[in-house]
Design a protein around this motif. Sequence first.
Motif, PDB file in Angstrom:
ATOM      1  N   ALA A  65       0.820  -1.212   0.000  1.00 38.03           N
ATOM      2  CA  ALA A  65       0.000   0.000   0.000  1.00 38.03           C
ATOM      3  C   ALA A  65       0.854   1.263   0.000  1.00 38.03           C
ATOM      4  O   ALA A  65       0.318   2.353   0.082  1.00 38.03           O
ATOM      5  CB  ALA A  65      -0.924  -0.013   1.207  1.00 38.03           C
ATOM      6  N   ASN A  66       2.182   1.116  -0.102  1.00 41.14           N
ATOM      7  CA  ASN A  66       3.063   2.286  -0.108  1.00 41.14           C
ATOM      8  C   ASN A  66       2.813   3.137   1.133  1.00 41.14           C
ATOM      9  O   ASN A  66       2.700   4.360   1.056  1.00 41.14           O
ATOM     10  CB  ASN A  66       2.805   3.091  -1.379  1.00 41.14           C
ATOM     11  N   LEU A  70       2.275   7.336   2.453  1.00 44.91           N
ATOM     12  CA  LEU A  70       0.988   7.873   2.901  1.00 44.91           C
ATOM     13  C   LEU A  70       1.118   8.547   4.265  1.00 44.91           C
ATOM     14  O   LEU A  70       0.521   9.597   4.509  1.00 44.91           O
ATOM     15  CB  LEU A  70      -0.068   6.765   2.962  1.00 44.91           C
ATOM     16  N   ASN A 158      -4.687  16.150  -6.420  1.00 44.08           N
ATOM     17  CA  ASN A 158      -3.423  15.432  -6.239  1.00 44.08           C
ATOM     18  C   ASN A 158      -2.226  16.333  -5.961  1.00 44.08           C
ATOM     19  O   ASN A 158      -1.098  16.007  -6.322  1.00 44.08           O
ATOM     20  CB  ASN A 158      -3.101  14.557  -7.461  1.00 44.08           C
ATOM     21  N   THR A 237      -7.695  13.287  -3.976  1.00 46.41           N
ATOM     22  CA  THR A 237      -6.590  12.451  -4.427  1.00 46.41           C
ATOM     23  C   THR A 237      -7.105  11.290  -5.260  1.00 46.41           C
ATOM     24  O   THR A 237      -8.014  10.573  -4.856  1.00 46.41           O
ATOM     25  CB  THR A 237      -5.780  11.892  -3.246  1.00 46.41           C
ATOM     26  N   THR A 238      -6.519  11.134  -6.427  1.00 46.26           N
ATOM     27  CA  THR A 238      -6.831   9.974  -7.246  1.00 46.26           C
ATOM     28  C   THR A 238      -5.590   9.097  -7.393  1.00 46.26           C
ATOM     29  O   THR A 238      -5.683   7.914  -7.642  1.00 46.26           O
ATOM     30  CB  THR A 238      -7.304  10.409  -8.640  1.00 46.26           C
ATOM     31  N   GLU A 239      -4.415   9.716  -7.214  1.00 46.99           N
ATOM     32  CA  GLU A 239      -3.181   8.940  -7.274  1.00 46.99           C
ATOM     33  C   GLU A 239      -2.923   8.302  -5.926  1.00 46.99           C
ATOM     34  O   GLU A 239      -3.009   8.968  -4.897  1.00 46.99           O
ATOM     35  CB  GLU A 239      -1.994   9.855  -7.596  1.00 46.99           C
ATOM     36  N   GLN A 240      -2.566   7.044  -5.953  1.00 50.53           N
ATOM     37  CA  GLN A 240      -2.291   6.311  -4.718  1.00 50.53           C
ATOM     38  C   GLN A 240      -1.189   6.991  -3.898  1.00 50.53           C
ATOM     39  O   GLN A 240      -1.267   7.072  -2.693  1.00 50.53           O
ATOM     40  CB  GLN A 240      -1.906   4.872  -5.080  1.00 50.53           C
ATOM     41  N   GLY A 241      -0.178   7.542  -4.579  1.00 52.38           N
ATOM     42  CA  GLY A 241       0.964   8.104  -3.876  1.00 52.38           C
ATOM     43  C   GLY A 241       0.708   9.455  -3.235  1.00 52.38           C
ATOM     44  O   GLY A 241       1.508   9.924  -2.436  1.00 52.38           O
ATOM     45  N   THR A 243      -2.263  10.283  -1.624  1.00 51.89           N
ATOM     46  CA  THR A 243      -3.334  10.253  -0.642  1.00 51.89           C
ATOM     47  C   THR A 243      -2.774  10.185   0.778  1.00 51.89           C
ATOM     48  O   THR A 243      -1.576  10.057   0.986  1.00 51.89           O
ATOM     49  CB  THR A 243      -4.292   9.091  -0.956  1.00 51.89           C
ATOM     50  N   GLY A 248      -5.744   5.784   2.785  1.00 53.32           N
ATOM     51  CA  GLY A 248      -5.076   4.540   2.396  1.00 53.32           C
ATOM     52  C   GLY A 248      -5.730   3.334   3.053  1.00 53.32           C
ATOM     53  O   GLY A 248      -5.829   2.259   2.463  1.00 53.32           O
ATOM     54  N   LYS A 251      -8.583   1.720   1.211  1.00 54.82           N
ATOM     55  CA  LYS A 251      -8.219   0.835   0.107  1.00 54.82           C
ATOM     56  C   LYS A 251      -7.868  -0.568   0.614  1.00 54.82           C
ATOM     57  O   LYS A 251      -7.898  -1.528  -0.143  1.00 54.82           O
ATOM     58  CB  LYS A 251      -7.021   1.419  -0.641  1.00 54.82           C
TER      59      LYS A 251
END
Lengths: 296, 317
Positions: A65-66, A70, A158, A237-241, A243, A248, A251
Motif C-alpha cells: 500500500a506504499n 501515505l 493530487n 486524491t486519485t493517485e495512490q501516492g 493520498t 489509504g 483501500k
Amino acid sequence: MNERTPVLDVVCHLILLAGAALVCLPIYFVFVTGTLSQQEIMRVPMSWLPGDQFFVNLQTVRRSANFGRLLLNSFIVACGITIGKLSISVIAAFAVTYFRFPFRMTAFWLIFMSLMLPIEVRIVPTYESAANVALPLNILGSWLGVQTLVDLDWNLVNTYPGLILPLIASATATFLFRQFFLTVPDELCEAARIDGASPWQFFRLILLPLSRSNIVALAIILFLMGWNQYLWPLLMTTEQGMTTAVIGLKKLLPQADGLPSWHLLMNASLLTMLPPAIVILLLQRWFVKGLVDSGK
Amino acid sequence: MGLRWPFRRLSAKPADDGRAESGLKRAHFKDWRLPFWLLAPQLFVLLLFFFIPSIRALIQAFQLTDPFGATTQWVGFQNFERLFRSGVYWSSVQVTVLFTIAQNVLTLSTALLLAFATNHILRGRGAYRTVLLLPYAIAPAIAGIMLAFLFNPRVGPVAHMLQGLGLDWDPNRNSSHALALIVMAASWKHICYNYIFLVAALLSVPHSILESAYLDGAGPIQRFLRISLPMIAPTLFFLIVINFVYGLFETFAIVDATTRGGPAGATSILAYKVYQDGFVTLDLGSSAAQSVVLMALALFLTFAQFRFIERRVNYSV
C-alpha cells in the motif's frame, strides 16, 4: 468536606475502569489483530494474545500500500493545515482587534460567517473550485465576453496545496485569537507606543509571546484535525501516492471477494492512529486547555 | 503627508468620537493599509474555498446539469420539489434523526456518568482522564473500521460473543444492526469530547455551595443531581448542539468506512447522501438542493451554538 463514601468510591472507580476498558479494548484488539497471520484471524474464537507476525504484516503493508509515503503525506498535510491556519488566523485577529479602518466590521463578519457552514455541505462546488482555481476568473471572463480568460486551468487535485488550502478556510482559530486579544490589557499596547514600537513590533515582540499557550493548544487540535481528515483527501486524491494514511486504510478494507485481510488493515490502522495518540498522551494538558477554551 | 507610522495616531482614550466600537481594543492603531494586508490571506482563502463554493451551491440548487457538465438549465425550485417528493430522501431524513438522537443520548449519558465518577474520586484522576481522552486522537474513519472489525460477523470477537448469546448479528444484512454499529462508532469517538467539557464544568461549580449542601446533609449523588447538574446546564445544552453538529456533518467518515450507507440505504445519513448523489450518481442538482437544506440546518445549529457559547462565557464555566 470530610466525607467518607467507601461504597460510592468503589462504584466510581468501577465506572471509570469500565470506561477505560471501553476505550482501550478496541485499540488492544487492533494491535492483536495486526500481529496475527491470515490463518490466525480466521480462527474462532480469535486469540486474545498478540502473535508474532507484526513485522511481517508491517512489511506487507509498507510494500503493497506504499504506506510509508501515505504517512509522510498525512504528516505534511497535518502540519500544513496547522501552520497555515494558525498564521493566517493570528494576523487576521490582530487586524480586527487592534486597528480601526474602514469596513473593519464587514471583514469581521465575513470571517465569522465561515464558521457556519462545514465543508460537508458544499462539497461539490468546493471540489470544483479546487479542481480549477481559475474557475472564478473563467466565469467572470465569460460574463464580460473576454475569451482569453476562458479556459484557464489550474488544477489542485493530487497536490499538497489542494489538500491543505481549502481546509484552512475556516475561522475558528481567528475567532479564538480575537477572544484572547480582547482580554490582553490595554496598558501593554500603550506602553509599547510610548517606547516607540511599530504595530508590527508590538505584534511580534509582545502579542505573539503572550499568545504562546493558545497557539500551542490550538496547534495540537489542528494537527489532529488535519491528520484525521477524511472527506477532503478522499475527493482530492486519485493517485495512490498522493493520498493520506486515513484514506489509504479505505483501500485496504476487505473486499467482498477474496480473502479478508483484516490483519493488514489493523496493522495499518495502528500505524495511522499512533502519531495523534502520542501527541495527545504527551501534550494532554495543553490539549484540554485548547479544547475547553476554543469550544471546538 | 508621506509615510506616517500609524502608531502616532494611536488613540488611548475610549473611542475619540464618543462611541465605542465592539471588539476593538481601547488602545488601537488607525492605519488601514497594514490591516488590509493582514486580512488579505484569510479573506482570499475564504473567498476561493468558502464564499464562491457556497454561492455556487446555492445557484446549482436551482439548476439542472447533466452529469458531464455540458449543459445547464435553470429549473427554479424543481430540484427541491423532486427532493421532497423522493421517498429515499425522507428515509434518509428519518435515519439521520434516529442516528443523531441515539448518538446524542448515548454519548451524553455515558460522558456524564464518567464525569461524575471522575469528579467524585480523589486518586487516579489524571490517569483516567488521559486514557479517556484517547478516542479524540483517533480518526472517525479508524473508529468506524475498528468497530466494524469487532462486530464483523465472521471474524469479530464481539460479534462472536453476540452470536454466542443467540443473537443473529449481521450489520451487512440487518439494517437496524448497521444503524446500531454506526451509532456505537460515532459515540465511542465522541464521548471523550463531551467528557472533557463536563469535567471542566463540574470543576467550576462553586465549592461553597456544595459545602453548604453537604452541611445540610445532602449526599454526593443528591448534590450532583440537585446542584451541579442545574449549574452546568449551559454546558449540557452546548454539548447537545455540538453533538448534533457532529452527528450531522462529521460522521461522514464513519459511515463511508463501515457501512457505505447500506444495507439498502439504512445508514445513508444526509451528509452521506449529498456525497453519494454528487460524486457517485452525479445528480448535481439534487446534491446541491440537499446542500442547501443542510446549510439551513447548519446555520440554525451554529446560531444555537453561539447562544450557548455566549452563556457559557457569561457563567464563566
